[in-house]
Scaffold this motif. Structure first.
Motif, PDB file in Angstrom:
ATOM      1  N   LEU A   9       0.735  -1.235   0.064  1.00  0.00           N
ATOM      2  CA  LEU A   9      -0.106   0.087  -0.207  1.00  0.00           C
ATOM      3  C   LEU A   9       0.951   1.435  -0.039  1.00  0.00           C
ATOM      4  CD1 LEU A   9      -3.019  -1.061   2.451  1.00  0.00           C
ATOM      5  CD2 LEU A   9      -3.104  -0.380   0.125  1.00  0.00           C
ATOM      6  N   SER A  25      -7.231   2.196   3.291  1.00  0.00           N
ATOM      7  CA  SER A  25      -6.681   0.892   3.594  1.00  0.00           C
ATOM      8  C   SER A  25      -5.323   0.704   4.112  1.00  0.00           C
ATOM      9  CB  SER A  25      -6.413   0.230   2.058  1.00  0.00           C
ATOM     10  OG  SER A  25      -7.677   0.252   1.353  1.00  0.00           O
ATOM     11  N   THR A  28      -6.299   1.091   7.740  1.00  0.00           N
ATOM     12  CA  THR A  28      -6.990   0.007   8.671  1.00  0.00           C
ATOM     13  C   THR A  28      -5.734  -1.043   8.706  1.00  0.00           C
ATOM     14  OG1 THR A  28      -7.389  -1.080   6.212  1.00  0.00           O
ATOM     15  CG2 THR A  28      -9.207   0.126   7.592  1.00  0.00           C
TER      16      THR A  28
END
Length: 141
Positions: A9, A25, A28
């Motif tokens: 990511l 994302s 998280t």
């Protein structure tokens, strides 16, 4: 695994820094790695890119809500009145921060139950019975 997801990511964000989903994302993933204090920065960036992003609003609200609950636990462990007053002020400020994000999440998805439950608890804490009863009625229907 979460460490690999984090690396992937981070690379994806470097190539596409305006993609709010990537920022969310990564937030998280960071929470799953126990780094919630870093995660909030990614939720906020996702919201800067898209203020109407439900999941980022909800997670940011949950972050501040959970921090307030954690801080509230500290109030039960002290008898020092000055410290107690300071902690209670911090709890109030965190709950108020949470409320803004959760109200926005509720605006974006008025029937989402987790948001409604959190709002009901916040309104009860704040002794806002009008909003408490409004949310309670939504949960009962």
């Amino acid at each position: 695994n979460c460490a690999d997801a984090r690396t992937n990511l981070e690379k994806a964000i470097s190539m596409n820094p305006t993609n709010e989903v990537l920022h969310f994302s990564l937030g998280t993933v960071l929470e799953n790695l126990g780094e919630s204090d870093k995660a909030i920065d990614y939720y906020k960036e996702a919201l800067r890119l898209n203020p109407d992003y439900f999941d980022a609003n909800y997670n940011a609200g949950a972050y501040y809500f959970n921090k307030a609950v954690e801080k509230n636990g500290e109030t039960l462990e002290t008898t020092d009145q000055a410290l107690l007053q300071e902690l209670e002020g911090e709890v109030d400020a965190l709950f108020k921060k949470s409320l803004g994000y959760l109200e926005k999440a509720h605006e974006l998805d008025p029937r989402e139950r987790s948001t409604l439950i959190s709002l009901k608890q916040l309104y009860a804490y704040m002794n806002d019975m009008e909003n408490f009863n409004r949310i309670k009625a939504l949960l009962e229907n």
